[in-house]
Design a protein around this motif. Structure first.
Motif, PDB file in Angstrom:
ATOM      1  N   ASN A 141      28.135  44.211  -8.674  1.00 44.45           N
ATOM      2  CA  ASN A 141      28.413  45.356  -9.519  1.00 44.45           C
ATOM      3  C   ASN A 141      28.999  46.585  -8.630  1.00 44.45           C
ATOM      4  O   ASN A 141      28.584  46.461  -7.412  1.00 44.45           O
ATOM      5  N   GLY A 142      29.912  47.328  -9.455  1.00 42.37           N
ATOM      6  CA  GLY A 142      30.595  48.307  -8.494  1.00 42.37           C
ATOM      7  C   GLY A 142      29.669  49.284  -7.583  1.00 42.37           C
ATOM      8  O   GLY A 142      28.766  49.859  -8.026  1.00 42.37           O
ATOM      9  N   GLY A 143      29.921  49.383  -6.571  1.00 38.80           N
ATOM     10  CA  GLY A 143      29.356  50.080  -5.233  1.00 38.80           C
ATOM     11  C   GLY A 143      27.885  49.444  -4.899  1.00 38.80           C
ATOM     12  O   GLY A 143      27.183  50.322  -4.243  1.00 38.80           O
ATOM     13  N   GLU A 144      27.744  48.336  -5.318  1.00 34.66           N
ATOM     14  CA  GLU A 144      26.332  48.077  -5.139  1.00 34.66           C
ATOM     15  C   GLU A 144      26.129  47.784  -3.610  1.00 34.66           C
ATOM     16  O   GLU A 144      26.993  46.995  -2.962  1.00 34.66           O
ATOM     17  N   THR A 145      25.017  48.091  -3.065  1.00 37.30           N
ATOM     18  CA  THR A 145      24.829  47.776  -1.613  1.00 37.30           C
ATOM     19  C   THR A 145      23.675  46.633  -1.678  1.00 37.30           C
ATOM     20  O   THR A 145      23.072  46.115  -2.461  1.00 37.30           O
TER      21      THR A 145
END
Length: 224
Positions: free
Chosen positions: A37-41
């Motif tokens: 998912n977008g920007g997921e760490t």
């Protein structure tokens, strides 16, 4: 079977499918999966039921761990990355797979943080960030960012970043796929007939650079 756990650096241009197509061209039967998912760490992945369930959902051979783009470049970022990486790697091993780290590329213009405000300094920091945790966990690393650095220096005519200076063009994603091919199969992607929509010339350049970076010194990347 290879599961990619990451964010937009993994899903933009669909890296797992690009890698799978390259593998087919090399005569390998490969199944890929993705949780991104977008920007997921990695810290978010380590706490996400979606990610943990996906890891347990199939007998994966490798689970690729890709951190958010800026996190490995700073000591503060590594303070969150490393504990999460340890947690995920333990879970991956418990479920019978091999964790592998996806060494990403730096932003074209670095980030406005002291010490990593240029592309070159940010890439060196990212390389160190991934190598540190990979060495600690005795896990292999796919040196995509390292190879990207070489391509940028040796083949500046190739456009690797989108206009945002962060996300990959088709060339960037194809390079990543070539690096994963060399890292996972321990074979050169040179000569493979799948070009990912690129010209044969550009594809052959990226195939060759990936092979050189990974296979000339495999121990550097934990490939034993």
């Amino acid at each position: 079977r290879v599961l990619f756990v990451g964010n937009s650096y993994t899903y933009v241009n669909d890296l797992p499918t690009t890698f799978a197509q390259l593998a087919v061209a090399g005569g390998h039967n490969l199944e890929t999966g993705m949780v991104a998912n977008g920007g997921e760490t990695l810290a978010q992945h380590a706490a996400a039921a979606e990610t943990l369930d996906k890891i347990a959902s199939a007998p994966w051979s490798f689970v690729v761990l890709q951190e958010q783009s800026e996190t490995p470049a700073t000591s503060a970022g590594r303070n969150s990355m490393y504990p999460a990486a340890r947690t995920l790697a333990t879970r991956v091993k418990t479920d019978g797979a091999q964790p592998m780290f996806f060494m990403t590329w730096a932003h074209r213009d670095g980030i406005p943080v002291t010490g990593v405000s240029t592309y070159e300094s940010m890439q060196l920091a990212i390389d160190d960030g991934y190598s540190g945790i990979a060495d600690e966990l005795s896990a292999p690393v796919a040196p995509v960012g390292f190879t990207w650095f070489v391509v940028r220096r040796e083949h500046p005519e190739l456009t690797m970043w989108q206009d945002d200076g962060s996300h990959p063009t088709a060339s960037g994603t194809y390079l990543a796929a070539c690096v994963f091919y060399a890292t996972i199969f321990r074979q050169s992607p040179e000569g493979l007939g799948y070009f990912g929509g690129l010209s044969s010339r550009d594809a052959h350049v990226l195939q060759a650079e990936a092979a050189s970076s990974v296979l000339q010194n495999p121990a550097q990347w934990g490939l034993r």
